[in-house]
Design a protein around this motif. Sequence first.
Motif, PDB file in Angstrom:
ATOM      1  N   VAL A  74       0.837  -1.204   0.000  1.00 25.25           N
ATOM      2  CA  VAL A  74       0.000   0.000   0.000  1.00 25.25           C
ATOM      3  C   VAL A  74       0.869   1.250   0.000  1.00 25.25           C
ATOM      4  N   LEU A  75       1.910   1.281   0.827  1.00 24.76           N
ATOM      5  CA  LEU A  75       2.755   2.473   0.902  1.00 24.76           C
ATOM      6  C   LEU A  75       3.655   2.626  -0.311  1.00 24.76           C
ATOM      7  N   GLY A  76       3.943   1.539  -1.004  1.00 25.11           N
ATOM      8  CA  GLY A  76       4.766   1.629  -2.202  1.00 25.11           C
ATOM      9  C   GLY A  76       4.085   2.354  -3.346  1.00 25.11           C
ATOM     10  N   THR A  77       2.779   2.494  -3.290  1.00 22.55           N
ATOM     11  CA  THR A  77       2.041   3.192  -4.342  1.00 22.55           C
ATOM     12  C   THR A  77       1.863   4.676  -4.049  1.00 22.55           C
ATOM     13  N   LYS A  78       2.352   5.145  -2.908  1.00 23.51           N
ATOM     14  CA  LYS A  78       2.163   6.540  -2.502  1.00 23.51           C
ATOM     15  C   LYS A  78       3.473   7.308  -2.598  1.00 23.51           C
ATOM     16  N   THR A  79       3.374   8.616  -2.817  1.00 22.59           N
ATOM     17  CA  THR A  79       4.549   9.473  -2.766  1.00 22.59           C
ATOM     18  C   THR A  79       4.812   9.854  -1.314  1.00 22.59           C
ATOM     19  N   LEU A  80       5.964  10.450  -1.060  1.00 19.97           N
ATOM     20  CA  LEU A  80       6.329  10.829   0.308  1.00 19.97           C
ATOM     21  C   LEU A  80       5.316  11.797   0.904  1.00 19.97           C
ATOM     22  N   SER A  81       4.909  12.794   0.147  1.00 20.89           N
ATOM     23  CA  SER A  81       3.947  13.768   0.681  1.00 20.89           C
ATOM     24  C   SER A  81       2.598  13.109   0.971  1.00 20.89           C
ATOM     25  N   GLU A  82       2.171  12.152   0.130  1.00 22.30           N
ATOM     26  CA  GLU A  82       0.908  11.443   0.387  1.00 22.30           C
ATOM     27  C   GLU A  82       1.021  10.590   1.640  1.00 22.30           C
ATOM     28  N   ILE A  83       2.172   9.953   1.853  1.00 20.66           N
ATOM     29  CA  ILE A  83       2.367   9.130   3.046  1.00 20.66           C
ATOM     30  C   ILE A  83       2.271   9.989   4.303  1.00 20.66           C
ATOM     31  N   LEU A  84       2.875  11.167   4.264  1.00 22.72           N
ATOM     32  CA  LEU A  84       2.882  12.033   5.446  1.00 22.72           C
ATOM     33  C   LEU A  84       1.531  12.692   5.696  1.00 22.72           C
ATOM     34  N   GLU A  86      -1.692  11.579   4.401  1.00 23.96           N
ATOM     35  CA  GLU A  86      -2.885  10.747   4.349  1.00 23.96           C
ATOM     36  C   GLU A  86      -2.750   9.487   5.207  1.00 23.96           C
ATOM     37  N   ARG A  87      -2.361   9.640   6.451  1.00 25.79           N
ATOM     38  CA  ARG A  87      -2.177   8.478   7.327  1.00 25.79           C
ATOM     39  C   ARG A  87      -3.488   7.727   7.556  1.00 25.79           C
ATOM     40  N   ASP A  88      -4.578   8.476   7.758  1.00 27.32           N
ATOM     41  CA  ASP A  88      -5.872   7.835   8.004  1.00 27.32           C
ATOM     42  C   ASP A  88      -6.350   7.048   6.778  1.00 27.32           C
ATOM     43  N   ASN A  89      -6.169   7.629   5.608  1.00 22.43           N
ATOM     44  CA  ASN A  89      -6.564   6.958   4.375  1.00 22.43           C
ATOM     45  C   ASN A  89      -5.736   5.692   4.163  1.00 22.43           C
ATOM     46  N   ILE A  90      -4.446   5.773   4.422  1.00 22.50           N
ATOM     47  CA  ILE A  90      -3.571   4.604   4.278  1.00 22.50           C
ATOM     48  C   ILE A  90      -3.982   3.524   5.267  1.00 22.50           C
ATOM     49  N   SER A  91      -4.301   3.923   6.492  1.00 27.28           N
ATOM     50  CA  SER A  91      -4.743   2.950   7.497  1.00 27.28           C
ATOM     51  C   SER A  91      -6.020   2.240   7.066  1.00 27.28           C
ATOM     52  N   SER A  92      -6.979   2.990   6.543  1.00 30.18           N
ATOM     53  CA  SER A  92      -8.251   2.374   6.154  1.00 30.18           C
ATOM     54  C   SER A  92      -8.082   1.452   4.942  1.00 30.18           C
ATOM     55  N   VAL A  93      -7.254   1.833   3.978  1.00 32.47           N
ATOM     56  CA  VAL A  93      -7.016   0.969   2.819  1.00 32.47           C
ATOM     57  C   VAL A  93      -6.306  -0.308   3.260  1.00 32.47           C
ATOM     58  N   THR A  94      -5.305  -0.171   4.126  1.00 30.94           N
ATOM     59  CA  THR A  94      -4.580  -1.336   4.628  1.00 30.94           C
ATOM     60  C   THR A  94      -5.514  -2.256   5.403  1.00 30.94           C
ATOM     61  N   GLU A  95      -6.378  -1.678   6.229  1.00 31.00           N
ATOM     62  CA  GLU A  95      -7.345  -2.474   6.993  1.00 31.00           C
ATOM     63  C   GLU A  95      -8.275  -3.250   6.068  1.00 31.00           C
ATOM     64  N   LYS A  96      -8.760  -2.590   5.027  1.00 35.47           N
ATOM     65  CA  LYS A  96      -9.678  -3.241   4.081  1.00 35.47           C
ATOM     66  C   LYS A  96      -8.992  -4.406   3.363  1.00 35.47           C
ATOM     67  N   VAL A  97      -7.779  -4.177   2.875  1.00 33.86           N
ATOM     68  CA  VAL A  97      -7.051  -5.224   2.147  1.00 33.86           C
ATOM     69  C   VAL A  97      -6.721  -6.392   3.077  1.00 33.86           C
ATOM     70  N   LEU A  98      -6.294  -6.087   4.309  1.00 32.61           N
ATOM     71  CA  LEU A  98      -5.985  -7.140   5.282  1.00 32.61           C
ATOM     72  C   LEU A  98      -7.231  -7.942   5.642  1.00 32.61           C
ATOM     73  N   ASP A  99      -8.339  -7.255   5.845  1.00 32.58           N
ATOM     74  CA  ASP A  99      -9.570  -7.944   6.220  1.00 32.58           C
ATOM     75  C   ASP A  99     -10.031  -8.885   5.111  1.00 32.58           C
ATOM     76  N   GLU A 100      -9.907  -8.445   3.858  1.00 26.76           N
ATOM     77  CA  GLU A 100     -10.271  -9.311   2.729  1.00 26.76           C
ATOM     78  C   GLU A 100      -9.333 -10.510   2.636  1.00 26.76           C
ATOM     79  N   GLY A 101      -8.046 -10.301   2.934  1.00 28.95           N
ATOM     80  CA  GLY A 101      -7.086 -11.386   2.843  1.00 28.95           C
ATOM     81  C   GLY A 101      -7.191 -12.406   3.955  1.00 28.95           C
TER      82      GLY A 101
END
Length: 152
Positions: A74-84, A86-101
């Motif tokens: 998930v973090l490999g698809t983001k730029t440095l500024s997006e990582i810094l 959009e922490r909440d967005n990254i957390s929710s996307v990671t949670e969704k992908v993990l839950d599906e897996g």
Amino acid sequence: MFFVIPCIDTFKIVDLRVLSFDVPPQEILSRDSVTVSVEAVIYFRISNPIISVTNVNDAQFSTKLLAQTTLRNVLGTKTLSEILQERDNISSVTEKVLDEGTEPWGVKVQRVEIKDIRLPHQLTRAMAAEAEASRDARARVIAADGEKNASR
């Protein structure tokens, strides 16, 4: 009362409470080729103990490994500024992908939190120098405008 016949039957105790674990620091190369170290915390629980015992060897360990790789992906698809930013967005996307897996394993991921984002020291110094130069440039422009107004 349960009877366990030795050498034929086995039993396994499964904890149904919410469990948490720290994802160790992951060195991630962002989309704009900056190396970032990221730590996270994952909260999950076993939603179906029968499936978690029969479908996967060790559901907790498998969830930990999947969390590490998912965070990297998930973090490999983001730029440095997006990582810094959009922490909440990254957390929710990671949670969704993990839950599906982890759903076929009988595991329900309840929450993912990005704990820490560390930048390389050289990059931190370069960003600080850039910010200082920007402040100095603005100060000079303001001073020049003040002198211009005073000369009028």
